[in-house]
Enzyme design. Structure first.
Site, PDB file in Angstrom:
ATOM      1  N   ASN A   9      19.849  -3.545 111.290  1.00 42.84           N
ATOM      2  CA  ASN A   9      20.905  -2.536 111.412  1.00 42.84           C
ATOM      3  C   ASN A   9      21.267  -2.440 112.882  1.00 42.84           C
ATOM      4  O   ASN A   9      20.540  -1.831 113.661  1.00 42.84           O
ATOM      5  CB  ASN A   9      20.395  -1.186 110.878  1.00 42.84           C
ATOM      6  CG  ASN A   9      21.426  -0.083 111.072  1.00 42.84           C
ATOM      7  OD1 ASN A   9      22.571  -0.354 111.440  1.00 42.84           O
ATOM      8  ND2 ASN A   9      21.021   1.161 110.835  1.00 42.84           N
ATOM      9  N   LYS A  11      23.660  -0.852 114.221  1.00 40.14           N
ATOM     10  CA  LYS A  11      24.274   0.434 114.563  1.00 40.14           C
ATOM     11  C   LYS A  11      25.525   0.169 115.412  1.00 40.14           C
ATOM     12  O   LYS A  11      26.206  -0.824 115.199  1.00 40.14           O
ATOM     13  CB  LYS A  11      23.257   1.337 115.259  1.00 40.14           C
ATOM     14  CG  LYS A  11      21.946   1.424 114.441  1.00 40.14           C
ATOM     15  CD  LYS A  11      20.986   2.455 114.931  1.00 40.14           C
ATOM     16  CE  LYS A  11      19.747   2.451 114.031  1.00 40.14           C
ATOM     17  NZ  LYS A  11      18.790   3.477 114.366  1.00 40.14           N
ATOM     18  N   HIS A  95      22.315   6.380 105.715  1.00 39.75           N
ATOM     19  CA  HIS A  95      21.437   6.341 106.888  1.00 39.75           C
ATOM     20  C   HIS A  95      21.346   7.754 107.469  1.00 39.75           C
ATOM     21  O   HIS A  95      22.321   8.505 107.467  1.00 39.75           O
ATOM     22  CB  HIS A  95      21.992   5.364 107.924  1.00 39.75           C
ATOM     23  CG  HIS A  95      21.003   5.084 109.008  1.00 39.75           C
ATOM     24  ND1 HIS A  95      20.788   5.951 110.057  1.00 39.75           N
ATOM     25  CD2 HIS A  95      20.123   4.068 109.169  1.00 39.75           C
ATOM     26  CE1 HIS A  95      19.832   5.457 110.830  1.00 39.75           C
ATOM     27  NE2 HIS A  95      19.406   4.305 110.314  1.00 39.75           N
ATOM     28  N   GLU A  97      21.416   8.774 110.392  1.00 37.84           N
ATOM     29  CA  GLU A  97      22.409   9.072 111.438  1.00 37.84           C
ATOM     30  C   GLU A  97      23.745   9.460 110.815  1.00 37.84           C
ATOM     31  O   GLU A  97      24.474  10.294 111.350  1.00 37.84           O
ATOM     32  CB  GLU A  97      22.546   7.856 112.375  1.00 37.84           C
ATOM     33  CG  GLU A  97      21.328   7.735 113.287  1.00 37.84           C
ATOM     34  CD  GLU A  97      20.975   6.312 113.686  1.00 37.84           C
ATOM     35  OE1 GLU A  97      21.817   5.407 113.569  1.00 37.84           O
ATOM     36  OE2 GLU A  97      19.815   6.107 114.123  1.00 37.84           O
ATOM     37  N   GLU A 168      13.003   5.720 105.700  1.00 37.07           N
ATOM     38  CA  GLU A 168      13.095   5.785 107.163  1.00 37.07           C
ATOM     39  C   GLU A 168      12.846   7.214 107.623  1.00 37.07           C
ATOM     40  O   GLU A 168      13.780   8.033 107.663  1.00 37.07           O
ATOM     41  CB  GLU A 168      14.497   5.370 107.626  1.00 37.07           C
ATOM     42  CG  GLU A 168      14.845   3.930 107.381  1.00 37.07           C
ATOM     43  CD  GLU A 168      15.868   3.424 108.393  1.00 37.07           C
ATOM     44  OE1 GLU A 168      15.605   2.401 109.018  1.00 37.07           O
ATOM     45  OE2 GLU A 168      16.909   4.079 108.578  1.00 37.07           O
ATOM     46  N   GLY A 174      13.946   4.937 116.385  1.00 39.66           N
ATOM     47  CA  GLY A 174      14.309   4.823 117.803  1.00 39.66           C
ATOM     48  C   GLY A 174      13.355   5.509 118.753  1.00 39.66           C
ATOM     49  O   GLY A 174      13.683   5.697 119.928  1.00 39.66           O
ATOM     50  N   SER A 213      11.176   2.192 114.159  1.00 36.24           N
ATOM     51  CA  SER A 213      10.363   1.592 115.226  1.00 36.24           C
ATOM     52  C   SER A 213       9.544   0.396 114.750  1.00 36.24           C
ATOM     53  O   SER A 213       8.401   0.203 115.165  1.00 36.24           O
ATOM     54  CB  SER A 213       9.474   2.659 115.889  1.00 36.24           C
ATOM     55  OG  SER A 213      10.268   3.666 116.481  1.00 36.24           O
TER      56      SER A 213
HETATM   57  P1  13P Z   1      14.736   1.552 115.073  1.00 36.28           P
HETATM   58  O1  13P Z   1      14.163   0.268 114.511  1.00 36.28           O
HETATM   59  O2  13P Z   1      15.492   1.341 116.335  1.00 36.28           O
HETATM   60  O3  13P Z   1      13.706   2.627 115.138  1.00 36.28           O
HETATM   61  O4  13P Z   1      15.851   2.037 114.025  1.00 36.28           O
HETATM   62  C1  13P Z   1      15.508   2.142 112.694  1.00 36.28           C
HETATM   63  C2  13P Z   1      16.737   2.364 111.909  1.00 36.28           C
HETATM   64  O5  13P Z   1      17.348   3.413 111.972  1.00 36.28           O
HETATM   65  C3  13P Z   1      17.214   1.261 111.067  1.00 36.28           C
HETATM   66  O6  13P Z   1      18.182   1.683 110.173  1.00 36.28           O
END
Ligand code: 13P
Length: 256
Positions: A9, A11, A95, A97, A168, A174, A213
């Site tokens: 992903n 983003k 997601h 976010e 997640e 992150g 992560s």
């Molecule tokens: P990270 O791997 O950067 O923690 O992000 C995870 C994520 O949100 C994948 O959709």
């Protein structure tokens, strides 16, 4: 037997030029194609050019979001039909976010999951509790609520079997602090148990991923757990070497 899958992903990262460079450099990586599904989800504008570049490669294409209608007056939105037309096969829906910054609801996630299947896409439905919910011992409650809403409109047996669910935990995204693999496995088991309750044996084929992560160093800790079939990866998926290393680690772990 569920095929493992590693999903990148990206983003809101990577220009088109960098996305194309990723694909060229990934081609030079030594990855056992065939054992592990590999999906990259770039920003929308990179999807069409990458779709052409990815022909005859082992990488598959996913989108990070979509609207649930096929067309209409929804300024700024992208429909599942449009994604399908250019060769996209997967789409991330719900997601955290998008839920927290763009007000996506459990209900809209359910609509998107159903719309994805209706247009020939495979949804990767994201679920996860935030830090506060976790501290309050509400993880299972949140997962249950989000999952049941996300799958509510999925009626076809063949859709149910192809569904991908990504656990997640928001606090792990992150932060560089992943969930413990044993905790992630416990939540994955809880998700599968709920799916069995709703769908019976159809639940056996649903792929359940962990995200938050994940790195080349820790990915096999997760996929080595029964019931975790892959990973959804943000930061560590931005570099071709790192993404390839994760696919290799999963392949190696599966082969023992
Ligand atoms: P990270 O791997 O950067 O923690 O992000 C995870 C994520 O949100 C994948 O959709």
């Amino acid at each position: 037997m569920r095929r493992p899958v590693v999903v990148a992903n990206w983003k809101m990262n990577m220009t088109l030029a960098r996305a194309e460079e990723f694909v060229h450099r990934f081609a030079g990586e030594d990855v056992e194609a065939g054992g592990v599904d590999m999906v990259i989800c770039p920003p929308f504008i990179a999807l069409a050019p990458l779709s052409t570049l990815l022909q005859n490669t082992s990488l598959m294409l996913g989108a990070q979001n979509m609207h649930w209608e096929k067309e209409g007056a929804f300024t700024g939105e992208i429909s599942p039909l449009m994604l399908r037309e250019i060769g996209v096969r997967y789409v991330i829906v719900g997601h955290s976010e998008r839920r927290s910054y763009f007000a996506e609801t459990d209900e809209s996630v359910g609509q998107k999951a159903a719309a994805a299947f209706a247009c020939g896409l495979i949804p990767i439905v994201c679920l996860g509790e935030n830090g506060e919910e976790r501290r309050a011992g509400k993880t299972e409650e949140v997962i249950r609520r989000q999952l049941l809403a996300a799958i509510e409109l999925l009626e076809l047996e063949e859709d149910r079997r192809r569904l991908i669910v990504a656990y997640e935990p928001v606090w792990a995204i992150g932060t560089g602090i992943p969930a413990r693999a044993s905790d992630a496995a416990a939540v994955a088991a809880c998700i599968r148990a709920l799916l069995y309750q709703k769908w019976g044996n159809g639940a056996a084929e649903v792929r359940i991923l962990y995200g938050g992560s994940v790195t080349p160093e820790n990915i096999a800790d997760f996929t080595g757990r029964p019931g975790i079939d892959g990973a959804l990866v943000g930061n560590s998926s931005l570099k071709p070497g790192s993404f390839a290393a994760m696919a290799r680690a999963v392949y190696k772990e599966r082969r023992g």
